[in-house]
Design an enzyme around this catalytic site. Structure first.
Site, short mmCIF file in Angstrom:
data_model
loop_
_atom_site.label_atom_id
_atom_site.label_comp_id
_atom_site.label_asym_id
_atom_site.label_seq_id
_atom_site.Cartn_x
_atom_site.Cartn_y
_atom_site.Cartn_z
N CYS A 135 0.86 -1.19 0.00
CA CYS A 135 0.00 0.00 0.00
C CYS A 135 0.90 1.25 0.00
O CYS A 135 1.72 1.41 -0.89
CB CYS A 135 -0.94 -0.08 1.20
N ASP A 173 -8.10 -2.54 -8.92
CA ASP A 173 -7.75 -1.55 -7.91
C ASP A 173 -8.07 -0.16 -8.45
O ASP A 173 -7.31 0.37 -9.27
CB ASP A 173 -6.26 -1.67 -7.58
N HIS A 224 -7.23 -3.71 -4.57
CA HIS A 224 -6.16 -3.18 -3.72
C HIS A 224 -6.10 -4.04 -2.46
O HIS A 224 -7.10 -4.55 -1.98
CB HIS A 224 -6.48 -1.72 -3.35
#
Length: 265
Positions: free
Chosen positions: A144, A201, A233
């Site tokens: 991330c 994502d 994601h």
């Protein structure tokens, strides 16, 4: 190893209650715990109890901070024979584990200077080398927000043998604290890099991934990006609903194979 900023082993509040799929890696056979780096940043560290000259893996945390998922990833690497360390580069500006929601966390992250983060990872690498790690066999991985940091640190430290960013944003607001993004460093990347991304994502659109691939190709950078078509994601985050076991397992095996192929592991 202790730190005044240590937290109990738990997940970040804003991430929601952990899913039943959350992986729990024990500390049997490991030396593991918190430490404080020379500049004052806390870090979670794990290594095999016995031996020396282990490869080093730096782990860049998610936007949720140095919570239990990232600590577990550190232990997973240590079980595989790495000195693994995850420095907390966000805590000086606020505690993502205590933040009530994602917007509060984004406000914390926006304050964190990239230059300071790079220095903290320099310190983490040096510390790992004092704990039985081989600084000549070092790599970085990140998830991330930490995926973004992994790209940037690979450009900052070309001595690394490998970089593995997981769904790190490739572009975003350019600010005095955060003046560059992975898209901006493609031409200078020298570290072999394997990007692992989700095709579903919305925060990292396919067009941006293709732009990054094109820049890497033009620069003849030693990098490739793998996209898992239906993965969202955070598809590796086993404690969240976004977890996709098949994609996560395949990506993990690719990551380990990549590290071995580059002389780390």
């Amino acid at each position: 190893m202790t730190s005044p900023l240590d937290h109990p082993a738990r997940f970040a509040q804003a991430a929601g209650a952990p899913a039943l799929s959350a992986i729990a890696t024990d500390v049997e056979g490991l030396e593991a715990g918190m430490t404080t780096l020379p500049g004052g940043a806390p870090a979670y560290f794990a290594r095999p109890e016995n031996g020396a000259n282990f490869p080093i893996i730096l782990v860049a945390q998610e936007i949720f901070g140095l919570h239990e998922h990232i600590r577990d990833v550190v232990r997973r690497f240590a079980k595989l024979g790495f000195v693994a360390i995850a420095p907390d580069f966000l805590i000086r500006y606020g505690d993502p584990q205590e933040a009530p929601d994602i917007e509060a966390i984004r406000a914390i992250v926006a304050k964190v200077p990239d230059a300071e983060t790079m220095a903290i990872f320099d310190q983490a690498l040096a510390y790992a080398a004092t704990r039985g790690g081989d600084a000549k066999r070092a790599a970085i991985t990140g998830f991330c927000w930490g995926g973004r940091i992994a790209w940037l640190y690979a450009a900052h430290n070309p001595q690394l043998l490998a970089c593995i960013p997981w769904y790190g944003r490739l572009d975003g607001p350019h600010t005095p604290a955060q003046p560059r993004w992975p898209i901006d460093i493609a031409e200078e990347l020298k570290t072999p890099t394997l990007g692992l991304y989700g095709g579903a994502d919305p925060s990292i659109p396919a067009e941006l991934v293709e732009t990054m691939r094109a820049r890497l190709k033009t620069a003849q950078a030693p990098a490739e990006i793998i996209v898992y078509a239906d993965a969202p994601h955070a598809f590796f985050a086993d404690y969240r609903d976004s977890y996709r076991p098949d994609a996560a397992s395949d990506a993990w095996e690719r990551a380990l194979a990549f590290l071995r192929a580059k002389g780390v592991g």
